[in-house]
Structures are given as structure tokens and as C-alpha cells.
Scaffold this motif. Sequence first.
Motif, mmCIF file in Angstrom:
data_model
loop_
_atom_site.group_PDB
_atom_site.id
_atom_site.type_symbol
_atom_site.label_atom_id
_atom_site.label_comp_id
_atom_site.label_asym_id
_atom_site.label_seq_id
_atom_site.Cartn_x
_atom_site.Cartn_y
_atom_site.Cartn_z
ATOM 1 N N VAL A 124 0.863 -1.173 0.000
ATOM 2 C CA VAL A 124 0.000 0.000 0.000
ATOM 3 C C VAL A 124 0.904 1.229 0.000
ATOM 4 N N LEU A 125 0.722 2.105 -0.970
ATOM 5 C CA LEU A 125 1.416 3.386 -0.994
ATOM 6 C C LEU A 125 0.368 4.456 -0.763
ATOM 7 N N GLY A 126 0.646 5.377 0.158
ATOM 8 C CA GLY A 126 -0.356 6.389 0.442
ATOM 9 C C GLY A 126 0.108 7.396 1.466
ATOM 10 N N SER A 127 -0.863 8.040 2.082
ATOM 11 C CA SER A 127 -0.589 9.092 3.059
ATOM 12 C C SER A 127 -1.111 8.681 4.431
ATOM 13 N N ALA A 128 -0.270 8.907 5.420
ATOM 14 C CA ALA A 128 -0.643 8.601 6.803
ATOM 15 C C ALA A 128 -0.919 9.898 7.535
ATOM 16 N N GLU A 129 -1.879 9.842 8.455
ATOM 17 C CA GLU A 129 -2.119 10.968 9.347
ATOM 18 C C GLU A 129 -2.970 10.522 10.520
ATOM 19 N N ARG A 130 -2.976 11.334 11.547
ATOM 20 C CA ARG A 130 -3.723 11.054 12.779
ATOM 21 C C ARG A 130 -5.222 10.994 12.493
ATOM 22 N N VAL A 131 -5.902 10.040 13.123
ATOM 23 C CA VAL A 131 -7.366 9.967 13.052
ATOM 24 C C VAL A 131 -7.909 10.972 14.059
ATOM 25 N N THR A 132 -8.761 11.890 13.588
ATOM 26 C CA THR A 132 -9.276 12.929 14.472
ATOM 27 C C THR A 132 -10.798 12.935 14.589
ATOM 28 N N GLN A 133 -11.511 12.271 13.697
ATOM 29 C CA GLN A 133 -12.973 12.292 13.745
ATOM 30 C C GLN A 133 -13.473 11.498 14.950
ATOM 31 N N GLN A 134 -14.273 12.125 15.772
ATOM 32 C CA GLN A 134 -14.732 11.508 17.014
ATOM 33 C C GLN A 134 -15.493 10.207 16.778
ATOM 34 N N LEU A 170 -13.010 7.545 15.870
ATOM 35 C CA LEU A 170 -12.218 7.174 17.046
ATOM 36 C C LEU A 170 -13.021 6.292 17.997
ATOM 37 N N SER A 171 -14.287 6.632 18.225
ATOM 38 C CA SER A 171 -15.129 5.819 19.113
ATOM 39 C C SER A 171 -15.234 4.392 18.597
ATOM 40 N N THR A 172 -15.431 4.258 17.307
ATOM 41 C CA THR A 172 -15.534 2.931 16.691
ATOM 42 C C THR A 172 -14.207 2.187 16.786
ATOM 43 N N LEU A 173 -13.104 2.878 16.512
ATOM 44 C CA LEU A 173 -11.791 2.223 16.544
ATOM 45 C C LEU A 173 -11.428 1.762 17.950
ATOM 46 N N TRP A 174 -11.803 2.511 18.977
ATOM 47 C CA TRP A 174 -11.512 2.071 20.346
ATOM 48 C C TRP A 174 -12.250 0.774 20.664
ATOM 49 N N ALA A 203 2.473 -4.412 21.349
ATOM 50 C CA ALA A 203 3.463 -3.736 22.195
ATOM 51 C C ALA A 203 2.790 -3.193 23.447
ATOM 52 N N SER A 204 3.529 -3.177 24.537
ATOM 53 C CA SER A 204 2.987 -2.659 25.790
ATOM 54 C C SER A 204 3.143 -1.138 25.830
ATOM 55 N N GLY A 205 2.602 -0.553 26.861
ATOM 56 C CA GLY A 205 2.710 0.893 27.034
ATOM 57 C C GLY A 205 1.516 1.624 26.445
ATOM 58 N N THR A 206 1.558 2.930 26.533
ATOM 59 C CA THR A 206 0.472 3.770 26.028
ATOM 60 C C THR A 206 0.490 3.768 24.510
ATOM 61 N N ARG A 207 -0.611 3.361 23.927
ATOM 62 C CA ARG A 207 -0.760 3.309 22.462
ATOM 63 C C ARG A 207 -2.109 3.930 22.120
ATOM 64 N N ASN A 208 -2.227 5.235 22.335
ATOM 65 C CA ASN A 208 -3.522 5.893 22.157
ATOM 66 C C ASN A 208 -3.585 6.823 20.949
ATOM 67 N N LEU A 209 -2.593 6.753 20.085
ATOM 68 C CA LEU A 209 -2.571 7.557 18.864
ATOM 69 C C LEU A 209 -2.951 6.659 17.683
#
Length: 145
Positions: A94-104, A107-111, A119-125
Motif C-alpha cells: 500500500v502506498l499512500g498518506s498517513a495521518e492522525r485519526v481525528t474524527q470523534q 475514534l469511538s468505533t476504533l476504540w 506492544a505494551s505501554g500507552t498506544r492511544n494515537l
Amino acid sequence: MSEVTEKRRLTSNFAELSRSECEKLLAEHSVGRVGLSAPTGPQILPVTYAYYGQTVVFRTSPYGVLSSLERHTRVAFEIDDIDEERKSGWSVLVLGSAERVTQQYTLSTLWKEGPVPWASGTRNLFIAITPDSITGRSVRAPFAD
């Protein structure tokens, strides 16, 4: 699998995968690698992901190398499967563009339904890769069965 793809697969040890075959493989798997140009040079890092809404989505630390992708960045993403014993395999790129998910809503669905990092630790991005192209290949050594 399309008849054309099957014909190519039978007559050659190398075949291109159709976009729909590639998307099916992306949806069926959950581990891949992100290729990016980091401040220290090119890097390829493993991630757990989900193919969600025709994008590749993964969670990462807000402090690691992959957090640099929160701003619109060109990337490569790959999944593959190699069977060394049978001398066969496939890969999807896959070639493309990456960026932060910001739509609420997203985000609710992805959570609830999104990828869970190994991986352990905080992974909230959450980072989404929007494809410009999705290509794939399968290969099989001559006379391998």
C-alpha cells in the motif's frame, strides 16, 4: 479469484494480484510493516493493524518514531506471507498518506473494534493510511508443489 488471475497463476510462477484480492488479504490479516522516512533515515517498523473503511489503521505511542505520522506523511505499508518450505508466497503493498485519526465517531468505533497493539505501554494515537495505490504479487518457485 478472477479467471484471468487464475490463468496467469497457472502459466507462470509469478502473478500480479488484483486490487480486490489485495483488499481481501488486507482485511484477513492484522500484522504488517510501515515504511517511512524518519529523522534518522528510512525505517520499516512492524504494527498490528485493521483494514477499516478502505484505510489501514494502527495504534501507536504518541512519543515513538511512528508518532511523526500524525501529520500528513507519505508512507509504504506491506503485508506478506512466505512459505519457505513450499517456496511460495505473496505480498501486498500500500502506498499512500498517513495521518492522525481525528474524527470523534471514527475514534469511538476504533476504540471498540480497531486494532489492538501487541506492544505494551500507552498506544492511544490512531494513525490511518489512505491508499493511493494497492498492489500485490504472488510467487511460486518453478515445479514447487
